[in-house]
Design a protein around this motif. Structure first.
Motif, short mmCIF file in Angstrom:
data_model
loop_
_atom_site.label_atom_id
_atom_site.label_comp_id
_atom_site.label_asym_id
_atom_site.label_seq_id
_atom_site.Cartn_x
_atom_site.Cartn_y
_atom_site.Cartn_z
N VAL A 209 -2.94 5.73 -1.59
CA VAL A 209 -3.46 6.64 -0.71
C VAL A 209 -3.03 7.91 -0.31
O VAL A 209 -1.77 8.00 -0.40
N VAL B 57 -7.20 5.86 -3.54
CA VAL B 57 -8.04 5.86 -2.26
C VAL B 57 -7.68 7.12 -1.45
O VAL B 57 -6.59 7.29 -0.95
N ILE C 158 -4.87 -2.67 7.66
CA ILE C 158 -4.47 -3.82 6.67
C ILE C 158 -3.70 -4.90 7.18
O ILE C 158 -3.59 -5.99 6.67
N LEU D 1 -2.72 2.93 8.84
CA LEU D 1 -2.87 1.86 7.61
C LEU D 1 -2.57 0.50 8.34
O LEU D 1 -2.82 -0.25 7.88
N VAL E 187 1.09 -1.24 -0.16
CA VAL E 187 0.08 -0.09 0.06
C VAL E 187 0.84 1.21 0.05
O VAL E 187 1.70 1.55 0.69
N VAL F 204 -13.25 1.27 4.48
CA VAL F 204 -11.93 1.51 4.11
C VAL F 204 -10.99 0.20 4.22
O VAL F 204 -10.48 -0.26 3.26
N ARG F 205 -11.16 -0.62 5.38
CA ARG F 205 -10.39 -1.74 5.56
C ARG F 205 -10.67 -2.82 4.61
O ARG F 205 -9.87 -3.49 4.03
N PRO G 40 -2.86 -0.13 -3.76
CA PRO G 40 -3.86 0.90 -3.54
C PRO G 40 -2.56 2.47 -3.31
O PRO G 40 -1.85 2.02 -2.63
N THR H 81 -12.15 -2.18 1.46
CA THR H 81 -11.70 -2.03 0.21
C THR H 81 -10.27 -2.09 0.07
O THR H 81 -9.91 -2.66 -1.11
N LEU H 82 -9.24 -1.70 1.02
CA LEU H 82 -7.96 -1.82 0.80
C LEU H 82 -7.61 -3.47 0.72
O LEU H 82 -6.85 -3.78 -0.04
N ARG H 83 -8.14 -4.04 1.60
CA ARG H 83 -7.86 -5.79 1.45
C ARG H 83 -8.14 -6.55 0.17
O ARG H 83 -7.68 -7.31 -0.14
#
Length: 388
Positions: A150, A118, A177, A173, A63, A134-135, A148, A137-139
């Motif tokens: 950010v 993001v 994640i 973050l 990320v 958010v978690r 991603p 989506t990122l995962r």
């Protein structure tokens, strides 16, 4: 203060073991790395993409927390000389963010890597439902093999513009994640004992064994002129990462191949050792995702009970209350010298706490007519030594 140490053979072996075992990594890259005299330096992003592509092939996930939108917008608007107040910087970010993402998309796309933008604000990570969104989506993006990218949404938020919050965002973050490593790429070679801008003999450190014992204020007497956080916010982020038992590597984003060299076993940058025991992810979220609404001063007896006996904070230990807050809000806990002890969720609002401060628990009912809680702040809802 415990002095930072040079890297021994044993410490280097542990550093390299941690790097080799890191599979999910947050990389933060600052404005001072990404920009040159004419705005955004696309060659830096191209070189970063080259390094990331090589590491992605080893099975690692990344990320990327990227600053640079404001600087990119200013570079395009040199003819109108945008100012440095908040509206001008937000407008510059609105123009620069799409340019920044286009360069990332092109450079990483060259290697077949899909990027995803993001944009978040502090409130996105403060409200629990949005935090989970958010978690998720990122995962999901990581599971799809995307990177991603950010950034704080500067057009509607001001934390990054004022406080250099992308450094702190990168630490947040880690919790979101479940990352194994934080890499903070800056314009300096690493962390220096003193400010190299004012001390020509300043020494770059290879290793910090106990970030909690470092006096960050003394060490960081200056900051870069392009970014907004400087080394102070990077070390603050490293201190937060350490509490999650996640190590941090601070290294130069200007030096050729610094990222891949670190994974190849070269002792580049400054390695910051994490704490051996991680705090709970819930306490981390409470301490760093929520903005404290008030502050209470506690006496020496309460400080001792909290720090040395693992107790909750009782009303009898409270001597002064500041700010306006409600039941369930986060508050700072400070001692009589106004040094922060920690943060925690208050069981009472400001008005009720004023009525029971200094009282024994058995006297709460007399003061309030009821006893909802014996504790002002329960230890399960408290984080001591919070890096805020």
């Amino acid at each position: 203060m415990t002095q930072p140490q040079e890297l021994t053979d044993t410490q280097f072996e542990q550093r390299q073991k941690d790097i080799n075992n890191a599979k999910r990594i947050v990389v933060k890259i600052g404005s001072a790395v990404l920009t040159g005299q004419n705005g955004l330096d696309t060659s830096v992003i191209a070189h970063l993409a080259d390094q990331l592509s090589a590491l992605v092939k080893t099975g690692r996930e990344f990320v990327l927390v990227s600053s640079g939108a404001v600087a990119a917008g200013r570079g395009l608007l040199a003819q109108v000389a945008p100012g440095r107040d908040i509206p001008d910087r937000q407008a510059s970010s609105a123009i620069g963010q799409s340019r920044l993402m286009r360069v990332y998309d092109e450079c990483l796309g060259h290697y077949g890597i899909v990027t995803a933008q993001v944009l978040v604000t502090r409130s996105d990570l403060e409200e629990r439902g949005r935090y989970l969104n958010v978690r998720n989506t990122l995962r999901t993006l990581l599971n799809w093999g995307a990177i991603p990218i950010v950034n704080e949404n500067d057009t509607v938020g001001i934390h990054e513009l004022v406080y250099g919050d992308n450094d702190c965002l990168s630490a947040l973050l880690l919790n979101v994640i479940g990352a194994d490593l934080l890499i903070n790429m800056t314009s300096a070679d690493g962390v220096f004992e003193t400010n190299p801008d004012t001390d020509p003999n300043a020494r770059c450190l290879t290793h910090i064994s106990d970030i909690a014992e470092i006096d960050i204020d003394t060490m960081c007497s200056g900051k870069t002129n392009v970014g907004s956080g400087g080394m102070y916010s990077k070390l603050l982020a490293a201190r937060r990462a350490a509490q999650l038992s996640v190590p941090t590597l601070i290294l130069s984003g200007k030096k050729r191949g610094a990222l891949t060299r670190a994974f190849a076993g070269e002792p580049v940058g400054t390695w910051i050792v994490p704490e051996s025991k991680a705090i709970s992810r819930r306490k981390f979220w409470l301490a760093y995702n929520i903005e404290p609404k008030g502050m209470i001063t506690i006496d020496d007896g309460a400080v001792n009970a909290l720090q040395n006996r693992g107790k909750s904070l009782l009303p009898i230990g409270i001597t002064m209350i500041e700010g306006e807050f409600d039941e369930g809000d986060l508050i700072r806990l400070i001692d009589k010298d106004r040094e922060q002890i920690g943060v925690g969720l208050s069981n009472y609002g400001r008005d009720e706490l004023e009525r029971i401060k200094g009282l024994h628990s058995e006297d709460i009912e007399t003061a309030l007519g009821h006893v909802p809680y014996a504790e002002a702040v329960h230890r399960d809802n408290m984080l001591l030594d919070a890096a805020v």
